[in-house]
Design an enzyme around this catalytic site. Structure first.
Site, mmCIF file in Angstrom:
data_model
loop_
_atom_site.group_PDB
_atom_site.id
_atom_site.type_symbol
_atom_site.label_atom_id
_atom_site.label_comp_id
_atom_site.label_asym_id
_atom_site.label_seq_id
_atom_site.Cartn_x
_atom_site.Cartn_y
_atom_site.Cartn_z
ATOM 1 N N ARG A 120 -20.315 36.292 -21.431
ATOM 2 C CA ARG A 120 -20.156 36.094 -22.529
ATOM 3 C C ARG A 120 -21.698 35.777 -23.210
ATOM 4 O O ARG A 120 -21.978 35.505 -22.140
ATOM 5 C CB ARG A 120 -19.703 34.215 -22.763
ATOM 6 C CG ARG A 120 -20.254 33.451 -24.312
ATOM 7 C CD ARG A 120 -19.785 32.056 -23.997
ATOM 8 N NE ARG A 120 -17.897 31.776 -23.682
ATOM 9 C CZ ARG A 120 -17.087 31.647 -24.820
ATOM 10 N NH1 ARG A 120 -17.727 31.451 -25.967
ATOM 11 N NH2 ARG A 120 -15.666 31.595 -24.843
ATOM 12 N N THR A 139 -25.426 34.515 -28.713
ATOM 13 C CA THR A 139 -24.175 34.603 -29.856
ATOM 14 C C THR A 139 -22.978 34.285 -29.889
ATOM 15 O O THR A 139 -21.954 33.343 -30.893
ATOM 16 C CB THR A 139 -24.186 35.972 -30.673
ATOM 17 O OG1 THR A 139 -23.307 36.827 -29.198
ATOM 18 C CG2 THR A 139 -25.251 36.682 -30.651
ATOM 19 N N ASP A 175 -10.388 27.485 -13.160
ATOM 20 C CA ASP A 175 -11.275 28.365 -13.316
ATOM 21 C C ASP A 175 -10.437 28.969 -11.969
ATOM 22 O O ASP A 175 -10.684 28.730 -10.974
ATOM 23 C CB ASP A 175 -12.650 27.690 -13.507
ATOM 24 C CG ASP A 175 -13.102 29.474 -13.338
ATOM 25 O OD1 ASP A 175 -12.627 30.575 -12.615
ATOM 26 O OD2 ASP A 175 -14.118 29.426 -14.269
ATOM 27 N N ASP A 217 -12.835 30.501 -10.388
ATOM 28 C CA ASP A 217 -14.251 29.882 -8.491
ATOM 29 C C ASP A 217 -12.654 29.912 -7.936
ATOM 30 O O ASP A 217 -13.262 29.771 -6.384
ATOM 31 C CB ASP A 217 -14.313 28.817 -9.471
ATOM 32 C CG ASP A 217 -15.283 29.038 -10.610
ATOM 33 O OD1 ASP A 217 -16.063 29.845 -9.900
ATOM 34 O OD2 ASP A 217 -15.889 27.948 -10.964
#
Lengths: 214, 474
Positions: free
Chosen positions: A108, A112, A206, A209
């Site tokens: 990401r 933006t 996640d 993770d």
């Protein structure tokens, strides 16, 4: 079974539900998380491989008699979305020993807030292959869509892409159905929804993770 | 009207079917041979010669020495001073001896006590005997108790002169047991000799066969062995005929108990790899492992599951309301060595699974299945047992293995036979004997095949090849 033609969900058996109960539990430690995720991934890979075509052939049995057999058709390769997708590579190699593995890194962009492509490494002859795209969680479908775009640009045929994920959201499924109707999405389970933070509900946290760090 | 004629004929037919249904393994009626004679007469040598010569896969030699009564502290004192009488029938726990023989005769798993001469007491250990086809019971009073005599198929008395026995005993006790000569002579005069004459010798009249001059009498021993062989052949023929009846039964297979894998593209392709003679060992092992994983996953669907507790929370804080947990322990049993082909895949799916093993082999001449050894764990109550065999051809080995597991207190409905290639005849035989057993099968042949379907006469349905190729021993 799923209501979409090209979305294939594993049979929702008690055994499978039991595996998901374990990996969803926040008290499950990493060793168990890895072990039981790997079992689900193996089932996904077997289901994915079953989508590939076979053709008739004659084989010679040990007694020297010929037998109307079948052989696998078409070459495959795996493409994992770094980092969580790499957790599924071993499951693929457990079924296809020396399968080629490409990698794509999408992150990401902080400015933006959109996914941005950072790194691509794919086998040269990928246009001739069936591609197993690997990412354990299909949430918004943002990074997976970007990965598919990369594959299409490299000349992979849409109908030759199989997207394997452990857990999907209805929203993510919808994205794929609209944008890439010919891609086969193979998923272990479809959850209820996405919450306001774009987490799958109830989800499993996640995946990367839990598989690598926590 | 007589009660017999009022019975409709169909009922008696059902009765025969029921009898044919029940599988009776050979050890339900083991052949029991008793060997008696004086101390030092050569009983043990005779028993060992019989064992060597009949060459049965599972023969057990049971010594009456295991059944000495545990001594009280006072008796133990006497024993250490050579003043305790070990040679009277009262020194033996004849009741325990009888219970042991009857339990063996009924084919049950039997615990035999172990007696320690050093401690003059029973030890905490015991020997477990199960599945023996032939049992030889040896001891000075093995032909003493009428109840025990009734259970024996052949009764042998080894008749050796008492003075020869005496000299043998002297030699044995001095050389092997390092005892002092005075003690031995005293014990002989006081206990051994009188008991031999009064209590042991009369049991000779209970014997079917008396061997004069003991173990040196090779002619007599040869004749005995010929007789026993004949009896065992008869028994083996009955067992085979019984197995054949189970396979011929016309009752339709209950397909609810059989789960056959769907013919997916992968399974079709992998089957061709398994059947192809050009396949390398490497590939054979790899693809069999993959098939095995799929079969094991399918079998685990039959395990009991129950709703998970409602307090399971995901890392994002959501509660799991429809969780499922496994509610049953899974224990594996392999039929050596075809079932061992599943081991690697099993360890990947259930790393900590308890694994029992049974070795069942077919006699090379008659094809009769024989139980050679069983190493089974203690099955926890209510556990699920997965029985692994790569191929079911006649079904005889699997039938026998299931019977062994049932004898270890496992519920019939909790046994799942996991097999890759199976003939319909074989599965019919198994389900006729054990209608509640579940079967997970990779490829099921048909007796009346349609075009392109597997059938019982296909070579892979009549030949064991998977374990040989998997382990590279063909």
């Amino acid at each position: 079974m799923s209501q979409y033609e090209n979305v294939i969900m594993l049979p929702q058996t008690n055994q499978l539900k039991c595996l998901y109960t374990i990996i969803r539990d926040r008290n499950t430690r990493r060793g168990d998380f890895i072990f039981y995720s790997d079992r689900i991934i193996r089932l996904l890979v077997e289901e994915g491989l079953n989508q590939l075509p076979i053709e008739s052939c004659q084989i010679q049995t040990p007694l020297g008699v010929s037998y109307d057999g079948h052989k696998f058709l078409g070459k495959i390769c795996g493409v994992s979305i770094i980092r969580a997708g790499e957790s599924m590579e071993q499951g693929l190699r457990d079924c296809c020993r020396s399968v080629r593995l490409g990698k794509i890194l999408i992150q990401r962009d902080e400015e933006t807030a959109t996914p941005k492509l950072f790194y691509v490494k794919l086998p040269e002859d990928i246009p001739e292959r069936y591609v197993f795209l690997l990412d354990p969680l299909l949430a918004t479908g943002g990074s997976a869509s970007m990965a598919v775009d990369v594959l299409l640009q490299k000349g992979v045929k849409e109908e030759r892409i199989l997207f394997l994920n452990v857990l999907a959201s209805p929203e993510g499924i919808e994205v794929f159905k609209k944008k890439f109707p010919k891609i086969k999405v193979i998923t272990g389970m479809i959850d209820q929804a996405l919450d306001e933070k774009k987490f799958v509900v109830p989800g499993l946290g996640d995946f990367g993770d839990r598989y690598y760090c926590i | 009207m007589s009660p017999l004629s009022s019975e409709p004929p169909s009922k008696s037919a059902t009765h025969t079917d029921l009898q044919a249904n029940k599988y009776i393994p050979p050890w339900t009626s083991p052949y029991i041979i008793g060997v008696a004679g004086f101390s030092g007469s050569g009983k043990t040598t005779v028993a060992q010669k019989i064992i060597e010569q009949i060459n049965e896969p599972w023969t057990v030699l049971l010594s009456m020495d295991n059944f000495y009564k545990p001594l009280t502290p006072e008796q133990r004192e006497l024993a250490y001073r050579n003043e305790y009488d070990f040679d009277t029938p009262e020194a033996y726990d004849l009741e325990a001896f009888y219970n042991c023989i009857i339990s063996l005769k009924e084919g049950k798993k039997t615990q035999v006590p172990v007696y320690s001469f050093a401690l003059h007491n029973r030890t905490d250990e015991s020997i477990s005997i199960y599945g023996a086809n032939v049992i030889i019971v040896e001891g000075i009073y093995s032909l003493y108790d009428p109840k025990v005599l009734a259970l024996m198929d052949t009764k042998i008395y080894v008749d050796t002169d008492l003075d020869i026995c005496y000299s043998r005993r002297l030699l044995r006790d001095i050389v092997e047991r390092k005892r002092d000569i005075e003690g031995i002579i005293e014990q002989w005069e006081k206990f051994v000799k009188p008991s031999s004459v009064v209590s042991v010798k009369p049991t000779m009249y209970n014997a079917d066969i008396v061997i004069p001059h003991g173990s040196d009498n090779t002619k007599a021993i040869d004749m005995i062995i010929k007789h026993i062989r004949k009896q065992l052949q008869k028994k083996s023929a009955e067992h085979l005929a019984h197995l054949a009846r189970l396979g011929r039964m016309v009752a339709p297979i209950n397909f609810n108990n059989i789960k056959a894998l769907p013919k997916t593209n992968q399974l079709l392709g992998m089957k061709s790899i398994i059947l192809n003679r050009e396949t390398s060992n490497d590939d054979f092992i790899f693809y069999f492992d993959r098939i095995a994983s799929t079969l094991i996953s399918e079998a685990l669907e039959l395990v009991h599951y129950s709703p998970a507790p409602s307090d399971i929370i995901t890392p994002n804080g959501y509660r799991i309301t429809d969780g499922v947990v496994q509610a049953q322990e899974v224990v594996a049993v392999n039929i050596i060595k075809s079932g061992d082909c599943f081991m690697r895949s099993l360890r990947k799916i259930i790393p900590e699974a308890i694994v029992g093993k049974v070795l069942i082999q077919s006699d090379s001449q008659t094809g009769e299945p024989q139980l050679h050894t069983e190493r089974l764990p203690k099955f926890s109550s209510g556990c699920k047992v997965l029985l692994f065999d790569a191929q079911v051809i006649s079904g005889a080995a699997a039938t026998m293995a299931i019977k062994v597991i049932l004898d270890h207190d496992v519920e019939e409905s909790e046994i799942v036979l996991v097999v890759y290639l199976a003939s319909e005849t074989g599965l019919r035989r198994i389900l006729n004997a054990f209608p509640n057993v579940k079967i997970v099968v990779g490829n099921l042949s048909a007796v009346e095949p349609k075009e392109g379907q597997d059938n019982d006469t296909d070579w892979w349905m009549s030949m064991r090849f998977i374990d040989a190729r998997y382990f590279g021993t063909d």
